[in-house]
Design an enzyme around this catalytic site. Structure first.
Site, PDB file in Angstrom:
ATOM      1  N   ASN A   1      -2.691  -4.766  -0.785  1.00  0.00           N
ATOM      2  CA  ASN A   1      -2.306  -3.436  -1.248  1.00  0.00           C
ATOM      3  C   ASN A   1      -1.088  -3.616  -2.158  1.00  0.00           C
ATOM      4  OD1 ASN A   1      -1.431  -0.819  -1.573  1.00  0.00           O
ATOM      5  ND2 ASN A   1      -0.839  -0.506   0.566  1.00  0.00           N
TER       6      ASN A   1
ATOM      7  N   LYS B   1       0.378  -1.530  -4.013  1.00  0.00           N
ATOM      8  CA  LYS B   1       1.242  -0.337  -4.113  1.00  0.00           C
ATOM      9  C   LYS B   1       1.611  -0.060  -5.583  1.00  0.00           C
ATOM     10  CE  LYS B   1       2.699  -1.179   0.578  1.00  0.00           C
ATOM     11  NZ  LYS B   1       3.673  -0.965   1.619  1.00  0.00           N
TER      12      LYS B   1
ATOM     13  N   HIS C   1      -2.582   6.104   3.966  1.00  0.00           N
ATOM     14  CA  HIS C   1      -1.475   5.154   4.142  1.00  0.00           C
ATOM     15  C   HIS C   1      -0.221   5.921   4.552  1.00  0.00           C
ATOM     16  CE1 HIS C   1       1.653   2.263   3.250  1.00  0.00           C
ATOM     17  NE2 HIS C   1       0.721   1.324   3.311  1.00  0.00           N
TER      18      HIS C   1
ATOM     19  N   GLU D   1       2.721   5.781   3.650  1.00  0.00           N
ATOM     20  CA  GLU D   1       3.560   6.235   2.523  1.00  0.00           C
ATOM     21  C   GLU D   1       2.988   7.509   1.912  1.00  0.00           C
ATOM     22  OE1 GLU D   1       3.504   2.464   0.501  1.00  0.00           O
ATOM     23  OE2 GLU D   1       4.733   1.622   2.104  1.00  0.00           O
TER      24      GLU D   1
ATOM     25  N   GLU E   1      -1.386   0.164  11.149  1.00  0.00           N
ATOM     26  CA  GLU E   1      -0.136  -0.203  10.488  1.00  0.00           C
ATOM     27  C   GLU E   1       1.028   0.537  11.140  1.00  0.00           C
ATOM     28  OE1 GLU E   1      -0.982  -1.685   6.216  1.00  0.00           O
ATOM     29  OE2 GLU E   1      -0.688   0.457   6.121  1.00  0.00           O
TER      30      GLU E   1
ATOM     31  N   GLY F   1       6.753  -2.997   5.223  1.00  0.00           N
ATOM     32  CA  GLY F   1       7.772  -3.281   4.209  1.00  0.00           C
ATOM     33  C   GLY F   1       9.133  -3.625   4.781  1.00  0.00           C
TER      34      GLY F   1
ATOM     35  N   SER G   1       4.087  -6.070   7.291  1.00  0.00           N
ATOM     36  CA  SER G   1       4.801  -7.350   7.178  1.00  0.00           C
ATOM     37  C   SER G   1       3.968  -8.552   7.614  1.00  0.00           C
ATOM     38  CB  SER G   1       6.122  -7.288   7.946  1.00  0.00           C
ATOM     39  OG  SER G   1       6.961  -6.289   7.401  1.00  0.00           O
TER      40      SER G   1
HETATM   41  P1  PGA Z   1       3.761  -4.751   3.935  1.00  0.00           P
HETATM   42  O1  PGA Z   1       2.858  -3.485   3.591  1.00  0.00           O
HETATM   43  O2  PGA Z   1       2.853  -5.919   4.136  1.00  0.00           O
HETATM   44  O3  PGA Z   1       4.666  -4.911   2.768  1.00  0.00           O
HETATM   45  O4  PGA Z   1       4.502  -4.404   5.192  1.00  0.00           O
HETATM   46  C1  PGA Z   1       1.636  -3.283   4.243  1.00  0.00           C
HETATM   47  C2  PGA Z   1       1.046  -1.957   3.819  1.00  0.00           C
HETATM   48  O5  PGA Z   1       1.823  -1.018   3.622  1.00  0.00           O
HETATM   49  O6  PGA Z   1      -0.169  -1.814   3.669  1.00  0.00           O
END
Ligand code: PGA
Length: 256
Positions: free
Chosen positions: A9, A11, A96, A98, A168, A174, A213
């Protein structure tokens, strides 16, 4: 056996040049290999078309990070599923954290988006996960149950097995602080059991990805868990070597 899915992903990162560069390097790294796992990249909308040109016949699938739930019309700034199909998308990430947090994607909107993606025979990657407050107050499974029930509202049972779930935990996204293998494994097993009990036998085919992460170091242990069927990877998906290491770890965790 459920085929593992290793999904990047990206982003709101990369422009047309860096996106092409990153995907070309991934292609180079996997050249001549037939990975047992499925590899997926989800670049920003503006780079889907050019990335699609590069990955044709290359054992890499294409996905979008979001979509609109209506077909077409006066919805300034939105991107329809039909548009995503026209640039080669097979997957769409829905819900997601976010999007839930910053763009008002409620459980109801997520339900509509999943239906729209399924209507066009694409695969939704439906994201769920608890905040740190939810976890600390012992509400993790209540939150997951609520997110699943609302998102699955009025969806045909036969279609449910087409949905990929991404667990998640919001506090792990993140932050560099991944869930421990035990925490992730516990949540995945809970989700698997919940699906089996509430949505029937077909749900045993549903792939449940871990996200938050995931990196080259923790991915082997995470992907070794029987109920973790892949990863939705943010930060580490932008680093070529890390992403390839995660793919390699997915490959070595297959059991015969
Ligand atoms: P990350 O993001 O691996 O940077 O934690 C995962 C995601 O948001 O899908």
């Amino acid at each position: 056996m459920r085929r593992k899915l290793i999904a990047g992903n990206w982003k709101m990162n990369t422009n047309i040049n860096s996106a092409n560069e990153l995907v070309s390097s991934i292609i180079e790294k996997i050249e001549g290999r037939e990975p047992k796992s499925e590899l997926l990249v989800c670049p920003p909308f503006t780079n889907l078309s050019s990335v699609n040109e590069l990955i044709k016949d290359k054992n890499i699938s294409l996905g979008a990070q979001n979509c609109e739930y209506r077909d077409s019309g006066a919805y300034t700034g939105e991107v329809s599923v039909e548009m995503l199909i026209s640039v080669g998308c097979k997957y769409v990430i829905i819900g997601h954290s976010e999007r839930r947090q910053y763009y008002g994607d409620t459980d109801e909107i997520i339900n509509l988006k999943i239906k729209q993606v399924l209507k066009h025979n694409l695969t939704p990657i439906f994201c769920i996960g608890e905040t740190i407050e939810d976890r600390n107050s012992g509400n993790t499974f209540k939150v997951l149950e609520n997110q699943i029930r609302k998102a699955y509202q009025d969806i045909d049972k036969n279609d449910l097995s087409k949905i990929v779930i991404a667990y998640e935990p919001v506090w792990a996204i993140g932050t560099g602080v991944s869930a421990t293998t035990e925490q992730a494994s516990e949540a995945h097993t809970w989700i698997r059991n919940f699906l089996n009990e509430n949505y029937g036998k077909e749900s045993s085919n549903i792939r449940i990805l871990y996200g938050g992460s995931m990196n080259e170091k923790n991915s082997f242990d995470l992907l070794s868990c029987p109920d973790i069927d892949g990863g939705l990877i943010g930060g580490a998906a932008l680093k070529l070597e890390s992403f390839i290491s995660i793919l390699n770890n997915a490959e070595t965790t297959y059991k015969n």
